[in-house]
Write a protein that holds these residues in place. Structure first.
Motif, short mmCIF file in Angstrom:
data_model
loop_
_atom_site.label_atom_id
_atom_site.label_comp_id
_atom_site.label_asym_id
_atom_site.label_seq_id
_atom_site.Cartn_x
_atom_site.Cartn_y
_atom_site.Cartn_z
N GLY A 66 -14.79 -72.64 -0.42
CA GLY A 66 -13.34 -72.47 -0.39
C GLY A 66 -12.87 -71.29 -1.22
N LEU A 67 -13.50 -71.07 -2.37
CA LEU A 67 -13.14 -69.93 -3.21
C LEU A 67 -13.36 -68.62 -2.47
CD1 LEU A 67 -14.50 -70.94 -6.74
CD2 LEU A 67 -12.12 -70.42 -6.17
N ALA A 68 -14.53 -68.52 -1.83
CA ALA A 68 -14.85 -67.28 -1.11
C ALA A 68 -13.90 -67.08 0.08
CB ALA A 68 -16.29 -67.33 -0.63
N HIS A 69 -13.73 -68.10 0.87
CA HIS A 69 -12.88 -67.99 2.07
C HIS A 69 -11.41 -67.84 1.70
CE1 HIS A 69 -11.54 -68.57 6.18
NE2 HIS A 69 -10.72 -69.53 5.77
N GLY A 70 -10.95 -68.67 0.75
CA GLY A 70 -9.54 -68.65 0.37
C GLY A 70 -9.11 -67.34 -0.25
N SER A 71 -9.94 -66.79 -1.13
CA SER A 71 -9.59 -65.51 -1.77
C SER A 71 -9.59 -64.38 -0.76
CB SER A 71 -10.58 -65.20 -2.90
OG SER A 71 -11.91 -65.13 -2.41
N LYS A 72 -10.51 -64.42 0.20
CA LYS A 72 -10.55 -63.39 1.23
C LYS A 72 -9.29 -63.43 2.09
CE LYS A 72 -13.26 -61.76 5.18
NZ LYS A 72 -14.49 -62.00 6.01
N MET A 73 -8.90 -64.63 2.54
CA MET A 73 -7.70 -64.78 3.36
C MET A 73 -6.44 -64.42 2.58
SD MET A 73 -8.95 -65.49 6.22
CE MET A 73 -7.40 -65.73 7.08
N ALA A 74 -6.40 -64.79 1.30
CA ALA A 74 -5.24 -64.46 0.47
C ALA A 74 -5.10 -62.95 0.31
CB ALA A 74 -5.36 -65.14 -0.90
#
Length: 202
Positions: A51-59
């Motif tokens: 989630g950290l990897a995906h969420g930060s990328k999308m943000a």
């Protein structure tokens, strides 16, 4: 008298032999009261990382899109831009990490608890309990999310694959540890009977 009644309510402690047998007889040689919380924590950690990897990328992508038409023109402006961007990256990653981690930990807890219930009900520990637990949780997850028939079928398929793969892996570990596996013992008994019949016939 009161002290005597309190002592009677205390559960008897396991002997050293019973304690050792509990660990040896449990799946992966880890009792359920330890294995289930450990699996929940591991699932949350994996979900948090993903989630950290995906969420930060999308943000980051959202932030760039929202500010593409008003990019700063000064050094101070760029400093504030990157500072704000880093904040959005961290917050987006943390939010998505907690969301995915919580979801995976709930699913993991449900599967392992259901697996243990099937083990107790069936009186044996093998991949069939894992498969039934995975399918039961997949079905419940589909109902809660109101999936369509096609989505429910895909979720059930994933649950079946997980149940077979993880259940088989646990059975291999059990056999390596010298524990009995229900269907393996059933096959061995029938092969032994067939061999005995052949020997008598000859």
């Amino acid at each position: 008298m009161a002290n005597h009644n309190r002592d009677d309510r205390h559960e008897p402690k396991l002997t050293r032999e019973e304690y050792a047998h509990l660990w040896k007889d449990s799946r992966l040689s880890i009792p359920p009261l330890i294995r289930i919380p450990a699996a929940t924590l591991a699932a949350f950690s994996v979900g948090m990382t993903l989630g950290l990897a995906h969420g930060s990328k999308m943000a980051g992508l959202r932030f760039r899109a929202e500010h593409a038409h008003r990019l700063p023109t000064t050094t101070t402006g760029w400093y504030l831009y990157h500072k704000s961007k880093n904040y959005h990256l961290a917050f987006g990653g943390l939010k998505e990490g907690v969301k995915i981690g919580a979801r995976l930990s709930v699913l993991s807890t449900a599967i392992f608890c259901a697996e243990n219930l099937f083990d107790v009900y069936r009186g044996t520990k093998d991949l069939f309990s894992t498969i039934m637990a995975s399918l039961a949780v997949a079905g419940g997850f589909s109902v809660l999310n109101r999936f369509s028939a096609a989505e429910t079928a895909r979720t059930a398929k994933k649950g079946l694959i997980f149940g077979i793969a993880y259940g088989a892996a646990q059975d291999v570990v059990s056999l390596a540890k010298g524990r009995h596996v229900g269907y393996v013992e059933f096959i061995r008994r029938h092969i032994g009977k067939a061999t005995q019949l052949e020997e008598k016939a000859t």
